[in-house]
Design an enzyme around this catalytic site. Sequence first.
Site, mmCIF file in Angstrom:
data_model
loop_
_atom_site.group_PDB
_atom_site.id
_atom_site.type_symbol
_atom_site.label_atom_id
_atom_site.label_comp_id
_atom_site.label_asym_id
_atom_site.label_seq_id
_atom_site.Cartn_x
_atom_site.Cartn_y
_atom_site.Cartn_z
ATOM 1 N N ARG A 47 0.836 -1.215 0.000
ATOM 2 C CA ARG A 47 0.000 0.000 0.000
ATOM 3 C C ARG A 47 0.868 1.261 0.000
ATOM 4 O O ARG A 47 0.548 2.240 -0.639
ATOM 5 C CB ARG A 47 -0.877 -0.019 1.261
ATOM 6 C CG ARG A 47 -2.014 0.952 1.266
ATOM 7 C CD ARG A 47 -2.782 0.952 2.599
ATOM 8 N NE ARG A 47 -2.770 -0.288 3.316
ATOM 9 C CZ ARG A 47 -3.769 -1.189 3.316
ATOM 10 N NH1 ARG A 47 -4.847 -0.965 2.619
ATOM 11 N NH2 ARG A 47 -3.669 -2.294 4.029
ATOM 12 N N TYR A 48 1.956 1.228 0.755
ATOM 13 C CA TYR A 48 2.858 2.383 0.887
ATOM 14 C C TYR A 48 4.147 2.060 0.144
ATOM 15 O O TYR A 48 4.541 0.891 0.047
ATOM 16 C CB TYR A 48 3.173 2.649 2.356
ATOM 17 C CG TYR A 48 1.957 2.781 3.241
ATOM 18 C CD1 TYR A 48 1.239 3.969 3.296
ATOM 19 C CD2 TYR A 48 1.532 1.708 4.023
ATOM 20 C CE1 TYR A 48 0.120 4.084 4.117
ATOM 21 C CE2 TYR A 48 0.420 1.820 4.848
ATOM 22 C CZ TYR A 48 -0.286 3.012 4.892
ATOM 23 O OH TYR A 48 -1.384 3.123 5.689
ATOM 24 N N ARG A 59 7.208 -0.118 2.191
ATOM 25 C CA ARG A 59 6.954 -1.277 3.048
ATOM 26 C C ARG A 59 5.822 -2.133 2.509
ATOM 27 O O ARG A 59 4.940 -1.624 1.813
ATOM 28 C CB ARG A 59 6.657 -0.848 4.488
ATOM 29 C CG ARG A 59 5.487 0.110 4.634
ATOM 30 C CD ARG A 59 5.651 0.920 5.919
ATOM 31 N NE ARG A 59 4.562 1.822 6.179
ATOM 32 C CZ ARG A 59 4.482 3.059 5.679
ATOM 33 N NH1 ARG A 59 5.394 3.506 4.846
ATOM 34 N NH2 ARG A 59 3.464 3.829 5.988
ATOM 35 N N CYS A 95 -4.990 -17.178 14.607
ATOM 36 C CA CYS A 95 -4.519 -16.403 15.763
ATOM 37 C C CYS A 95 -4.737 -17.242 17.019
ATOM 38 O O CYS A 95 -5.614 -18.110 17.043
ATOM 39 C CB CYS A 95 -5.333 -15.120 15.915
ATOM 40 S SG CYS A 95 -5.297 -14.074 14.448
ATOM 41 N N CYS A 114 -10.198 -11.684 18.281
ATOM 42 C CA CYS A 114 -10.731 -10.451 18.845
ATOM 43 C C CYS A 114 -12.083 -10.182 18.181
ATOM 44 O O CYS A 114 -12.198 -10.291 16.955
ATOM 45 C CB CYS A 114 -9.777 -9.298 18.560
ATOM 46 S SG CYS A 114 -8.058 -9.708 18.953
ATOM 47 N N CYS A 147 -12.043 -7.654 15.271
ATOM 48 C CA CYS A 147 -10.947 -7.827 14.306
ATOM 49 C C CYS A 147 -11.283 -7.224 12.938
ATOM 50 O O CYS A 147 -12.330 -7.506 12.365
ATOM 51 C CB CYS A 147 -10.651 -9.315 14.139
ATOM 52 S SG CYS A 147 -9.391 -9.618 12.885
ATOM 53 N N ARG A 176 -9.804 -7.984 10.271
ATOM 54 C CA ARG A 176 -9.679 -9.020 9.228
ATOM 55 C C ARG A 176 -10.552 -10.225 9.586
ATOM 56 O O ARG A 176 -10.219 -11.359 9.242
ATOM 57 C CB ARG A 176 -8.209 -9.446 9.057
ATOM 58 C CG ARG A 176 -7.324 -8.336 8.568
ATOM 59 C CD ARG A 176 -6.020 -8.845 7.946
ATOM 60 N NE ARG A 176 -5.255 -7.710 7.452
ATOM 61 C CZ ARG A 176 -4.107 -7.282 7.972
ATOM 62 N NH1 ARG A 176 -3.549 -7.942 8.981
ATOM 63 N NH2 ARG A 176 -3.492 -6.241 7.483
ATOM 64 N N ASP A 194 -12.035 -0.122 13.161
ATOM 65 C CA ASP A 194 -12.336 -0.220 11.730
ATOM 66 C C ASP A 194 -13.789 -0.647 11.509
ATOM 67 O O ASP A 194 -14.422 -1.241 12.384
ATOM 68 C CB ASP A 194 -11.388 -1.227 11.070
ATOM 69 C CG ASP A 194 -9.959 -0.709 11.065
ATOM 70 O OD1 ASP A 194 -9.751 0.429 10.625
ATOM 71 O OD2 ASP A 194 -9.066 -1.439 11.534
ATOM 72 N N ASP A 245 -7.559 4.017 9.732
ATOM 73 C CA ASP A 245 -7.360 3.458 8.397
ATOM 74 C C ASP A 245 -8.547 3.898 7.555
ATOM 75 O O ASP A 245 -9.695 3.512 7.832
ATOM 76 C CB ASP A 245 -7.279 1.928 8.462
ATOM 77 C CG ASP A 245 -5.852 1.459 8.570
ATOM 78 O OD1 ASP A 245 -5.121 1.592 7.583
ATOM 79 O OD2 ASP A 245 -5.470 0.996 9.657
ATOM 80 N N LYS A 300 -3.443 4.853 6.305
ATOM 81 C CA LYS A 300 -3.633 5.306 7.682
ATOM 82 C C LYS A 300 -3.374 6.803 7.762
ATOM 83 O O LYS A 300 -2.412 7.287 7.180
ATOM 84 C CB LYS A 300 -2.532 4.621 8.502
ATOM 85 C CG LYS A 300 -2.967 3.984 9.767
ATOM 86 C CD LYS A 300 -1.767 3.326 10.421
ATOM 87 C CE LYS A 300 -2.019 1.859 10.647
ATOM 88 N NZ LYS A 300 -2.081 1.045 9.464
HETATM 89 S S1 SF4 Z 1 -7.088 -8.332 15.612
HETATM 90 FE FE1 SF4 Z 1 -7.616 -10.050 14.240
HETATM 91 S S2 SF4 Z 1 -5.663 -10.646 13.298
HETATM 92 FE FE2 SF4 Z 1 -5.177 -9.440 15.152
HETATM 93 S S3 SF4 Z 1 -4.964 -10.958 16.835
HETATM 94 FE FE3 SF4 Z 1 -7.084 -10.197 16.867
HETATM 95 S S4 SF4 Z 1 -8.183 -11.722 15.642
HETATM 96 FE FE4 SF4 Z 1 -6.020 -11.978 15.111
#
Ligand code: SF4
Length: 354
Positions: free
Chosen positions: A92-93, A96, A105, A109, A112, A114, A275, A312, A319
């Site tokens: 994207r940048y 990097r 994971c 979360c 999350c 993603r 997000d 973002d 960002k």
């Molecule tokens: S935010 Fe998403 S990618 Fe990051 S640790 Fe939590 S569940 Fe995993």
Amino acid sequence: MTRSTAVLRDPAALLAAGLIPPERLGELQQVAARYAVSLTPHMAALIDPSDPHDPIARQFLPDAAELWSREGETPDPIGDDSHSPVEGIVHRYPDRVLLKLVHVCPVYCRFCFRREMVGPGRRQSLSSTALEVALDYIRAHPEIWEVILTGGDPLILSPRRLREVVRALGAIEHVQIIRVHTRVPVAAPDRISAALVRALKLRGKSTYVVLHANHPRELTENARAACARLVDAGIPMLSQSVLLRGVNDDAETLGALMRVFVENRIKPYYLHHGDLAPGTAHLRTGIDEGQALMRALQGRLSGLCQPTYVLDIPGGHGKSPIGPSYISRRSSRAEFEVEDFNGQRHAYPPLPSS
Ligand code: SF4
């Protein structure tokens, strides 16, 4: 209720561990059918089941509110896919890239960004062939100075696998920095073994580890020891946190979180505005609330404890810092007005004309 020694991967296991009441099982099974659930024993032990507002539970226990998507929420809120030239790379940048090695994971979360991409049954981890193609992409782009290992959580990989990837990146002359984004030091601190620390180190190149944690209680004694193993080995640590309603959206908690990072030699880096991931509205705050919290931190905490508040931009535009501004031009004059940490405003003169 029995404290679990196994990873809790579905609502039935959460019920058996006494973390959810039986009457919520049905609705939470619907949530789990859509979004992955996982709670390590270490993180589960931090939850106080008698507290309906427990900030650890709020981050990891599924909630029926996740079944409702709001306007503007989207499966790829930060637009990874539109910047992915080959599988596993997000470019994207200019200087990097992200290298997404895994899509799993240790904990999932509930906010999350993603969440549509991570978890069992989602996209597979990068195959050896896909990894080679991704490395070839990095080799072919001399402007890439930094590679960010993310996912999923890259520290879920074995030390052997991590060492292979880190060495392959280190062999690319123009790659100088390897940055690892992880929740493992707080979610499963025992995984930060001597072998894993060795796997991340690279002679002549720098590895940074960025810890994702959102509440000071996540920095347990074991988590602090895991971070110390990384820092003592010469791996600098930074933090990233997500501003979350009911978890850290008050100045006292947020300030305590930033201080505990600094006390453990972890420099606060980013405070992310939540997000627009599907089914996460109940955990997001308003941007004005985030700016007020940043003002409160600025007014009461050491400069070492100040993260950058970032958003973002939906659609993959990158960002941007969205913290409050402390400087403005005085109306109809050339001079500036600067605000101090007490909210008092002061004039600052323009450059004298020659
Ligand atoms: S935010 Fe998403 S990618 Fe990051 S640790 Fe939590 S569940 Fe995993």
